[in-house]
Design a protein around this motif. Structure first.
Motif, PDB file in Angstrom:
ATOM      1  N   THR A 312       0.810  -1.217   0.000  1.00 24.72           N
ATOM      2  CA  THR A 312       0.000   0.000   0.000  1.00 24.72           C
ATOM      3  C   THR A 312       0.845   1.270   0.000  1.00 24.72           C
ATOM      4  O   THR A 312       0.317   2.346  -0.313  1.00 24.72           O
ATOM      5  CB  THR A 312      -0.929   0.007   1.212  1.00 24.72           C
ATOM      6  OG1 THR A 312      -0.161  -0.166   2.421  1.00 24.72           O
ATOM      7  CG2 THR A 312      -1.950  -1.120   1.124  1.00 24.72           C
ATOM      8  N   ALA A 313       2.128   1.170   0.335  1.00 25.57           N
ATOM      9  CA  ALA A 313       2.989   2.352   0.276  1.00 25.57           C
ATOM     10  C   ALA A 313       3.200   2.826  -1.153  1.00 25.57           C
ATOM     11  O   ALA A 313       3.621   3.968  -1.370  1.00 25.57           O
ATOM     12  CB  ALA A 313       4.332   2.050   0.940  1.00 25.57           C
ATOM     13  N   GLU A 314       2.904   1.980  -2.127  1.00 28.28           N
ATOM     14  CA  GLU A 314       3.088   2.345  -3.530  1.00 28.28           C
ATOM     15  C   GLU A 314       1.834   2.961  -4.147  1.00 28.28           C
ATOM     16  O   GLU A 314       1.864   3.329  -5.324  1.00 28.28           O
ATOM     17  CB  GLU A 314       3.501   1.110  -4.333  1.00 28.28           C
ATOM     18  CG  GLU A 314       4.825   0.515  -3.888  1.00 28.28           C
ATOM     19  CD  GLU A 314       5.178  -0.749  -4.644  1.00 28.28           C
ATOM     20  OE1 GLU A 314       6.319  -1.226  -4.506  1.00 28.28           O
ATOM     21  OE2 GLU A 314       4.303  -1.267  -5.375  1.00 28.28           O
ATOM     22  N   TYR A 315       0.748   3.059  -3.378  1.00 32.38           N
ATOM     23  CA  TYR A 315      -0.510   3.596  -3.905  1.00 32.38           C
ATOM     24  C   TYR A 315      -0.811   4.931  -3.241  1.00 32.38           C
ATOM     25  O   TYR A 315      -0.312   5.232  -2.143  1.00 32.38           O
ATOM     26  CB  TYR A 315      -1.649   2.613  -3.673  1.00 32.38           C
ATOM     27  CG  TYR A 315      -1.505   1.321  -4.453  1.00 32.38           C
ATOM     28  CD1 TYR A 315      -2.058   1.192  -5.717  1.00 32.38           C
ATOM     29  CD2 TYR A 315      -0.797   0.242  -3.923  1.00 32.38           C
ATOM     30  CE1 TYR A 315      -1.922   0.011  -6.444  1.00 32.38           C
ATOM     31  CE2 TYR A 315      -0.657  -0.934  -4.639  1.00 32.38           C
ATOM     32  CZ  TYR A 315      -1.214  -1.044  -5.910  1.00 32.38           C
ATOM     33  OH  TYR A 315      -1.075  -2.201  -6.624  1.00 32.38           O
ATOM     34  N   ASP A 316      -1.671   5.707  -3.905  1.00 34.15           N
ATOM     35  CA  ASP A 316      -2.029   7.027  -3.384  1.00 34.15           C
ATOM     36  C   ASP A 316      -3.221   6.973  -2.451  1.00 34.15           C
ATOM     37  O   ASP A 316      -3.740   8.017  -2.062  1.00 34.15           O
ATOM     38  CB  ASP A 316      -2.314   7.991  -4.538  1.00 34.15           C
ATOM     39  CG  ASP A 316      -3.395   7.463  -5.474  1.00 34.15           C
ATOM     40  OD1 ASP A 316      -3.826   6.306  -5.285  1.00 34.15           O
ATOM     41  OD2 ASP A 316      -3.803   8.207  -6.392  1.00 34.15           O
ATOM     42  N   GLY A 317      -3.687   5.804  -2.088  1.00 33.21           N
ATOM     43  CA  GLY A 317      -4.814   5.670  -1.175  1.00 33.21           C
ATOM     44  C   GLY A 317      -5.575   4.383  -1.461  1.00 33.21           C
ATOM     45  O   GLY A 317      -5.230   3.586  -2.356  1.00 33.21           O
ATOM     46  N   GLU A 318      -6.630   4.166  -0.690  1.00 30.64           N
ATOM     47  CA  GLU A 318      -7.426   2.947  -0.850  1.00 30.64           C
ATOM     48  C   GLU A 318      -8.100   2.862  -2.220  1.00 30.64           C
ATOM     49  O   GLU A 318      -8.153   1.769  -2.802  1.00 30.64           O
ATOM     50  CB  GLU A 318      -8.471   2.874   0.262  1.00 30.64           C
ATOM     51  CG  GLU A 318      -9.295   1.601   0.229  1.00 30.64           C
ATOM     52  CD  GLU A 318     -10.301   1.527   1.359  1.00 30.64           C
ATOM     53  OE1 GLU A 318     -11.116   0.593   1.378  1.00 30.64           O
ATOM     54  OE2 GLU A 318     -10.282   2.429   2.231  1.00 30.64           O
TER      55      GLU A 318
END
Length: 457
Positions: A312-318
């Motif tokens: 999830t650190a590679e995404y801008d949010g859920e």
């Protein structure tokens, strides 16, 4: 009687005599001969073994006693609510103070508390004979679809049952149903709907009847059904054609390796004993007066590998992470519809992808978390796990840099087509290239078919 030297020294100093020691020689291994120099306490010799034996027996015995006590007291401890335990503690404290200091008010309050507990017992006594059925119309729905179910309760006894309450746990929430007065063989049905705004596996049930007093001091529950899992699958979109055109050859991609039996024709060669006679080219044989056989290029059946990063650190949010799960599920479903070989991998390991149902069930259970393993590590794992892949999709988030994408593409063996899909919620669909790597940016699931057609162009 003679006194040892050690005892004399202790008495001369005014202290109690120390424990007598045996100065001798502990036996050496295998010889039975004592070796001088190490004292051994008599108390240790007499008490060590019995104490160890007693400890080894008391441990399991204590565990069995405590387990038996819990089983015996469970019907009582499960019935008394936290408010009931609080009232019981207040009764004990007030009764103790009233008896110790002669306070009439404390004794009266304690008696009233005991009367309340006694009256509460009358509300939970009795037996109920219900026949309860929990029915979910569908146990697998997509995000946003309605999940509807029903609870049917019938009176299975020969007497009228008084009104009661039913509880239905739905995930972390609990639905409450009120049962009316039921005559023998009378049925009552309640319908309910479950919100499905998020991808999840929701445990529905078990249905339980509840009896409790008006104050909630005592609460008695009886379970009537088993729990049921409701799968809320991720959203998917259909991809028209041969997976939106990212693989054009239905029979596979030809390689440079030659084979005596395959689909892609390469050339003719002289017959060698042992060749299959079905591959003899008779027209050329008649013209050259020499047996000639067909030679083929080995083809590689289309094997699709989907690598979904769950870091999830590679995404801008859920929303971006959920978009990535939907993209991976949509591509995998299209490959299964076209009966292609499919492998879906995450940092946590491979997912079941033999059928569309198993793929969506596995995708529903995907949990995103901050991991040390990045998209580059996932690409290396995919290359090792699926060396015969023909197309690899890397599903990543917005925080993956171009250098990381370049390193990920370098981990894929030559000859395997690699595409990266960056999932950024609300972004404009676009296509770019980093060397031989095709990078697709996606902000809406509905644009997936469009960007894949652009990648195949």
């Amino acid at each position: 009687m003679t006194t040892s030297t050690t005892e004399k020294r202790s008495r001369s100093r005014g202290g109690a005599p120390s424990a007598p020691t045996l100065r001798g020689t502990p036996t050496s291994r295998g010889t039975g001969q004592p070796r001088p120099g190490t004292p051994t306490r008599v108390r240790d010799l007499l008490l060590t073994r019995p104490a160890r034996a007693a400890g080894s027996l008391l441990g399991p015995l204590t565990a069995r006693i405590s387990a038996g006590a819990r089983r015996i007291l469970a019907p009582v401890t499960d019935v008394v609510s936290p408010l009931g335990w609080f009232l019981l503690a207040v009764v004990v404290v007030l009764g103790t103070l009233g008896l110790a200091f002669g306070w009439d008010e404390a004794r009266i309050a304690a008696v009233l508390g005991i009367l309340l507990l006694a009256l509460s017992v009358a509300f939970i006594l009795g037996r109920s004979a219900y026949a309860v059925e929990l029915d979910l119309a569908r146990t697998r729905v997509a995000v946003g679809d309605r999940a509807i179910g029903g609870v049917t309760v019938s009176n299975a006894s020969d007497r009228t049952l008084l009104p009661a309450s039913l509880e239905l746990p739905v995930g972390s929430a609990t639905a409450l149903f009120h049962l009316p007065r039921l005559r023998p063989d009378q049925q009552h049905e309640d319908l309910f709907s479950i919100p499905t705004q998020r991808r999840a596996v929701i445990v529905v049930g078990p249905v339980r009847s509840v009896r409790q007093d008006p104050l909630g001091l005592l609460r008695r529950q009886m379970t009537w059904t088993d729990p049921t899992d409701l799968y809320v699958h991720p959203q998917t979109t259909p991809l028209v054609g041969s997976a939106a055109g990212f693989i054009k050859d239905l029979e596979g991609l030809p390689t440079k390796e030659l084979s005596s039996a395959d689909v892609s024709f390469h050339a003719l060669r002289d017959y060698v004993p042992g060749d299959d006679r079905r591959h003899i080219h008779w027209k050329t044989t008649a013209r050259t007066n020499t047996l000639m056989v067909r030679q083929f290029e080995e083809t590689r059946r289309s094997h699709l590998a989907v690598a979904l990063s769950t870091n999830t650190a590679e995404y801008d949010g859920e929303p971006g992470f959920e978009l990535a799960v939907s993209v991976a599920s949509s591509i995998g479903l299209q490959a299964i519809r076209e009966q292609r070989n499919l492998s879906v991998l995450t940092q946590a390991g491979p997912l079941r992808s033999d059928t569309g149902r198993n793929l969506l069930d596995s995708a529903t259970r995907i949990e995103g978390r901050v991991l040390r393993a990045t998209a580059v590590d996932l690409a290396r794992t995919t290359a090792d796990a699926v060396p015969n892949a023909s197309v690899v999709f890397l599903i990543v988030g917005a925080s993956v840099t171009p250098s990381q994408l370049r390193s990920s593409a370098a981990s894929i063996p030559p000859g395997i087509r690699c595409l990266a899909v960056r999932c950024i919620d609300g972004a404009q669909a676009s296509r770019a290239s980093i060397g031989d790597l095709t990078v697709l940016t996606l902000g809406n699931l509905g644009d997936l078919a469009l960007v894949l057609r652009k990648a195949a162009a």
